[in-house]
Every structure is written in C-alpha cells, then in structure tokens.
Design an enzyme around this catalytic site. Structure first.
Site, mmCIF file in Angstrom:
data_model
loop_
_atom_site.group_PDB
_atom_site.id
_atom_site.type_symbol
_atom_site.label_atom_id
_atom_site.label_comp_id
_atom_site.label_asym_id
_atom_site.label_seq_id
_atom_site.Cartn_x
_atom_site.Cartn_y
_atom_site.Cartn_z
ATOM 1 N N LYS A 42 4.786 28.787 -10.310
ATOM 2 C CA LYS A 42 4.202 29.769 -11.260
ATOM 3 C C LYS A 42 3.414 30.692 -10.781
ATOM 4 C CE LYS A 42 2.468 25.955 -13.864
ATOM 5 N NZ LYS A 42 1.126 25.373 -14.244
ATOM 6 N N GLU A 98 8.738 36.113 -4.898
ATOM 7 C CA GLU A 98 7.998 34.639 -4.232
ATOM 8 C C GLU A 98 6.773 34.789 -3.696
ATOM 9 O OE1 GLU A 98 7.284 31.410 -3.978
ATOM 10 O OE2 GLU A 98 9.007 29.949 -2.996
ATOM 11 N N ASP A 99 5.288 33.799 -3.968
ATOM 12 C CA ASP A 99 3.792 33.914 -3.446
ATOM 13 C C ASP A 99 3.883 33.759 -1.895
ATOM 14 O OD1 ASP A 99 4.884 31.318 -3.434
ATOM 15 O OD2 ASP A 99 2.788 30.573 -4.462
ATOM 16 N N ASP A 102 5.382 29.809 3.609
ATOM 17 C CA ASP A 102 4.851 28.821 4.650
ATOM 18 C C ASP A 102 5.521 28.011 5.922
ATOM 19 O OD1 ASP A 102 2.603 27.852 6.145
ATOM 20 O OD2 ASP A 102 3.050 26.375 4.464
ATOM 21 N N LYS A 130 3.349 33.137 6.783
ATOM 22 C CA LYS A 130 2.384 32.600 7.325
ATOM 23 C C LYS A 130 3.399 31.992 8.577
ATOM 24 C CE LYS A 130 -0.591 29.796 4.367
ATOM 25 N NZ LYS A 130 -1.566 28.488 4.577
ATOM 26 N N VAL A 152 -4.687 29.305 1.463
ATOM 27 C CA VAL A 152 -5.290 30.750 0.530
ATOM 28 C C VAL A 152 -5.129 30.763 -1.004
ATOM 29 C CG1 VAL A 152 -4.954 32.824 1.897
ATOM 30 C CG2 VAL A 152 -3.154 32.176 0.839
ATOM 31 N N ASP A 158 -2.388 29.119 -6.863
ATOM 32 C CA ASP A 158 -3.274 28.523 -6.645
ATOM 33 C C ASP A 158 -4.256 27.353 -6.394
ATOM 34 O OD1 ASP A 158 -1.060 26.994 -6.696
ATOM 35 O OD2 ASP A 158 -2.255 25.096 -8.392
HETATM 36 P P1 5GP Z 1 6.785 26.665 2.155
HETATM 37 O O1 5GP Z 1 8.207 25.169 1.650
HETATM 38 O O2 5GP Z 1 7.392 27.687 2.849
HETATM 39 O O3 5GP Z 1 6.071 25.555 2.611
HETATM 40 O O4 5GP Z 1 5.869 26.500 0.972
HETATM 41 C C1 5GP Z 1 6.326 27.351 -0.251
HETATM 42 C C2 5GP Z 1 5.239 27.133 -1.078
HETATM 43 O O5 5GP Z 1 4.221 26.288 -0.383
HETATM 44 C C3 5GP Z 1 4.419 28.513 -1.713
HETATM 45 O O6 5GP Z 1 5.725 28.830 -2.996
HETATM 46 C C4 5GP Z 1 3.370 28.127 -2.848
HETATM 47 O O7 5GP Z 1 3.522 27.166 -3.999
HETATM 48 C C5 5GP Z 1 2.554 27.297 -1.422
HETATM 49 N N1 5GP Z 1 1.711 27.071 -0.600
HETATM 50 C C6 5GP Z 1 1.837 27.421 1.045
HETATM 51 N N2 5GP Z 1 0.873 27.962 1.395
HETATM 52 C C7 5GP Z 1 0.124 28.404 0.626
HETATM 53 C C8 5GP Z 1 -1.225 28.336 0.069
HETATM 54 O O8 5GP Z 1 -2.097 28.855 1.033
HETATM 55 N N3 5GP Z 1 -1.654 29.152 -0.756
HETATM 56 C C9 5GP Z 1 -1.627 28.575 -1.948
HETATM 57 N N4 5GP Z 1 -2.115 28.502 -3.505
HETATM 58 N N5 5GP Z 1 0.329 27.566 -2.164
HETATM 59 C C10 5GP Z 1 0.291 27.575 -1.187
#
Ligand code: 5GP
Length: 174
Positions: A42, A98-99, A102, A130, A152, A158
């Site tokens: 979302k 994508e938001d 990470d 990040k 964040v 969220d």
């Molecule tokens: P990744 O698979 O790259 O570790 O994570 C991506 C997903 O993790 C993002 O789409 C998001 O839903 C969540 N996420 C990662 N870091 C954050 C953050 O700082 N805040 C929030 N709200 N979600 C995060």
C-alpha cells in the site's frame, strides 16, 4: 505497537518539488513510448497518485499488493503476491513505483518475477532509498531521496498501518 514521531525528515514542499522533477525526467525518457505504471500497495499509493500527474505522457496504471513486513521493522525476504496485476505486461514499457528500497529484497524479487512475464522494458522508481541497508545489489532507475538508516512513515508509508495520511515524511521511533 504505536511508535512515536521524532522529527520531520522530508517536508511536503520538498516532496512535491522532487516528484515534479521525477515526473519531468520520466516524461522525457518515455517521450515516444506508452508507459504502464505499476504501483506497489500500500505504501506507494500517495506517491503514485502525485507522480502520474507529473508525467505528461500517455500511460496506464495498475497495482500489485505484496505481503508486507506486518508489524516488524525488518524484511523477512519472503514476498508473496496478495493481489496481482489485472492484465498482461508482455511487450509493454513497464515502470514499478515503490515507496522505499531498504534491503532491496522486495524490489529484486519483484523485478525478477515481472521480467519472467516478458515486458518490453522494466524500470523502477522509488520515492526513498536507504542504500546503507542493502543486502542484494539493486539500484532504482529513478529515486526521490536517499535517506539514512531510520524508520520513516508518512506520505503513504506506515508503522503498523498508522501514519500513512501524514503529508510529510517523518522519522518514527519504536
Ligand atoms: P526491502 O525489501 O527493500 O527491505 O523493503 C522494502 C519494503 O519494506 C518497503 O516497500 C516498505 O514496505 C518496507 N520498509 C522498509 N523501510 C521502511 C521504512 O523506513 N518505513 C516504512 N514504513 N516501511 C519501510
């Protein structure tokens, strides 16, 4: 789990300015192409809504819902599709929105999965990045802001389903 807001990291004005620049760049890059923009729910819903209005090219939109972190702040690396696209992307110029990226596990998994569906091209656009947390090597084609290793929320993001409606991006402490 509540979490408390610590400080504003990126203000609504800074976001609007940057989203406009991204939209202009994407419009230039796809000037002769019809784009299919896929928002990942979302967290991307507000970014997606603002971004597509800054893109001046013809485009289609669709959404996917992936399994999220749930109540945890850490990625498990296991991704499931909870809602898939309503159409084929074969032969289309696709951009994922994508938001945040990470560890990179979600976006890597998603790009690998969508490439199997044979789009004509596949690019990625993230609002936040990040890089210090990356586990797999992946760099978005378009990114709004590079941020430090803080959790964040706001502008769609969220913490346990809270704070998505904040207009600024803020740092939250568990
Ligand atoms: P990744 O698979 O790259 O570790 O994570 C991506 C997903 O993790 C993002 O789409 C998001 O839903 C969540 N996420 C990662 N870091 C954050 C953050 O700082 N805040 C929030 N709200 N979600 C995060």
């Amino acid at each position: 789990m509540e979490g408390s807001i610590k400080e504003i990291l990126i203000s609504r004005e800074e976001i609007a300015e940057r989203v406009k620049v991204l939209g202009e760049k994407i419009s230039r890059d796809y000037f002769d192409k019809k784009l299919m923009v896929i928002g990942i729910l979302k967290g991307s819903f507000i970014f997606m809504a603002d971004l597509v209005r800054e893109i001046t090219r013809p485009l289609e939109i669709d959404f996917m819902l992936l399994s999220s972190y749930g109540n945890s702040l850490q990625s498990s690396g296991q991704v499931n599709i909870l809602k898939d696209l309503g159409q084929s992307i074969r032969g289309k110029e696709v951009m994922i929105v994508e938001d945040i990226i990470d560890t990179g596990l979600t976006l890597k998994w998603l790009t690998d999965t969508l490439l199997l569906r044979e789009p004509s091209s596949l690019r990625t656009c993230t609002l936040l990045d990040k890089p210090s947390r990356r586990i797999v090597e992946i760099t978005p084609d378009y990114n709004g802001f590079i941020i430090p290793d803080s959790f964040v929320v706001g502008y769609g993001l969220d913490y346990s389903e809270r704070y998505r409606n904040l207009s600024d991006i803020v740092i939250v402490e568990p």
